[in-house]
Write an enzyme that holds these catalytic residues in place. Structure first.
Site, PDB file in Angstrom:
ATOM      1  N   HIS A 143       0.770  -1.477  -0.036  1.00  0.00           N
ATOM      2  CA  HIS A 143      -0.059  -0.073  -0.332  1.00  0.00           C
ATOM      3  C   HIS A 143       0.978   1.172  -0.023  1.00  0.00           C
ATOM      4  O   HIS A 143       0.226   2.372   0.122  1.00  0.00           O
ATOM      5  CB  HIS A 143      -0.568   0.390   0.949  1.00  0.00           C
ATOM      6  CG  HIS A 143      -0.548   0.563   2.604  1.00  0.00           C
ATOM      7  ND1 HIS A 143      -0.250  -0.052   3.308  1.00  0.00           N
ATOM      8  CD2 HIS A 143      -0.693   1.466   2.622  1.00  0.00           C
ATOM      9  CE1 HIS A 143       0.144   0.492   4.451  1.00  0.00           C
ATOM     10  NE2 HIS A 143      -0.278   1.788   4.223  1.00  0.00           N
ATOM     11  N   ASP A 162      -0.837  -7.314   1.931  1.00  0.00           N
ATOM     12  CA  ASP A 162      -0.539  -6.071   1.766  1.00  0.00           C
ATOM     13  C   ASP A 162       1.142  -6.382   2.008  1.00  0.00           C
ATOM     14  O   ASP A 162       1.669  -5.797   3.468  1.00  0.00           O
ATOM     15  CB  ASP A 162      -0.963  -5.132   2.946  1.00  0.00           C
ATOM     16  CG  ASP A 162      -0.136  -3.567   2.672  1.00  0.00           C
ATOM     17  OD1 ASP A 162       0.123  -3.616   1.784  1.00  0.00           O
ATOM     18  OD2 ASP A 162      -0.662  -3.003   3.610  1.00  0.00           O
ATOM     19  N   GLY A 182       3.693   5.693   8.818  1.00  0.00           N
ATOM     20  CA  GLY A 182       4.518   6.267   8.257  1.00  0.00           C
ATOM     21  C   GLY A 182       5.855   4.928   9.393  1.00  0.00           C
ATOM     22  O   GLY A 182       6.764   4.514   8.427  1.00  0.00           O
ATOM     23  N   SER A 224       3.930   1.928   9.147  1.00  0.00           N
ATOM     24  CA  SER A 224       3.580   0.846   7.649  1.00  0.00           C
ATOM     25  C   SER A 224       4.956   0.596   6.610  1.00  0.00           C
ATOM     26  O   SER A 224       6.329   1.480   6.286  1.00  0.00           O
ATOM     27  CB  SER A 224       2.696   1.584   6.935  1.00  0.00           C
ATOM     28  OG  SER A 224       1.788   1.988   7.091  1.00  0.00           O
TER      29      SER A 224
HETATM   30  C1  4AZ Z   1      -1.157   4.181   8.244  1.00  0.00           C
HETATM   31  O1  4AZ Z   1      -1.721   4.922   8.204  1.00  0.00           O
HETATM   32  C2  4AZ Z   1      -1.083   3.031  10.001  1.00  0.00           C
HETATM   33  N1  4AZ Z   1      -2.293   1.913  14.127  1.00  0.00           N
HETATM   34  C3  4AZ Z   1       0.029   2.208   9.663  1.00  0.00           C
HETATM   35  C4  4AZ Z   1      -0.559   1.684  11.820  1.00  0.00           C
HETATM   36  C5  4AZ Z   1      -1.080   1.608  12.065  1.00  0.00           C
HETATM   37  C6  4AZ Z   1      -2.368   2.907  11.509  1.00  0.00           C
HETATM   38  C7  4AZ Z   1      -2.051   3.434  10.616  1.00  0.00           C
HETATM   39  C8  4AZ Z   1      -1.375   1.061  13.096  1.00  0.00           C
HETATM   40  O2  4AZ Z   1       0.151   3.756   7.806  1.00  0.00           O
END
Ligand code: 4AZ
Length: 250
Positions: A42, A94, A193, A195
């Site tokens: 993603h 993902d 961030g 992610s």
């Molecule tokens: C994001 O937006 C995101 N709490 C990644 C992880 C989580 C929430 C948002 C988990 O990249």
């Protein structure tokens, strides 16, 4: 990361920082072999539109806005492989692979601040309640305007999919390719961030990459665990797409 603490890159030397040359810091990643970084699909959901020449990958980085020439190794991207069944609607599959490229043609060189993470042995399943560790440069609060200046890490506990699919949590939105993890008091979580970055768990005295930070409702919200891509479902996909001969280095 919400909660947790600052940590030197030497404690998580497999952490990769993925930058977009126009938009700045994009996502985390994990070095799984000298030439390959595992991350979340993603992060590149504009798909073909992410120009490879716009991406830069940094290894050995402890601070997002500073370059430490002694510890850092920088790369461009030779190949971006998004999972062919990645689903933008529910974040199923993902996962993505990045092949590193450098000016001299080499890949990552092992050092105190740069090292690969092990992939878990095939079909390893850890029990609910097991404590694992997440790391990243993501926001320290959902309301923050900026990412964390320094690398952070935190401990979270694994939840069973049966539990996480209950109405109280994510009501059947957790597929077999995902798992949930949270802190018991909901004080600690991955955030925007983080992610693409690692969830590693210690097994038989070694750290293994079990999860890729994927999604969640908000950050450190009560009854809203972090959701991670289940890396052990992808040993074959990783082997086929990287050409690494083994399904696992565990
Ligand atoms: C994001 O937006 C995101 N709490 C990644 C992880 C989580 C929430 C948002 C988990 O990249």
């Amino acid at each position: 990361i919400v909660g947790g603490s600052f940590t030197p890159i030497e404690s998580h030397p497999w952490v990769a920082a993925i930058f977009h040359k126009r938009y700045g810091f994009l996502c985390g990643g994990t070095l799984i072999s000298p030439c390959w970084v595992l991350t979340a699909a993603h992060c590149f959901s504009d798909g073909e539109d992410t120009k490879l020449t716009h991406l830069a990958i940094h290894l050995g980085k402890s601070a997002i806005n500073e370059t430490d020439a002694r510890s850092e190794q920088g790369f461009t991207v030779e190949k971006l492989i998004m999972h062919e069944k990645y689903d933008d609607d529910n974040f199923n599959n993902d996962i993505a692979l990045i092949k590193l490229k450098s000016k001299n043609g080499g890949c990552a060189v092992k050092s105190a601040s740069v090292r690969v993470a092990c992939l878990p042995p095939l079909h390893t399943k850890l029990p609910a309640g097991f404590t694992c560790s997440i790391a990243g440069f993501g926001k320290e609060r959902s309301s923050a305007f900026q990412f964390s200046q320094y690398l952070k890490h935190a401990e979270v506990k694994l939840m069973s999919n049966a539990e996480c699919n209950k109405e109280l949590y994510y009501e059947n939105r957790i597929t077999d390719n995902m798992f949930c993890a949270a802190s018991p008091d909901w004080s600690t979580d991955a955030c925007k961030g983080d992610s693409g970055g690692p969830l590693v768990c210690e097994a038989s005295g070694r750290m293994f990459l079990f999860g890729v930070v994927s999604w969640g409702e908000g950050c450190a919200l009560k009854n809203k665990p972090g959701v991670y891509t289940e890396v052990t479902n992808y040993n074959k996909w990783i082997a086929e797409n990287t050409g690494l001969s083994e399904y696992t280095n565990g």
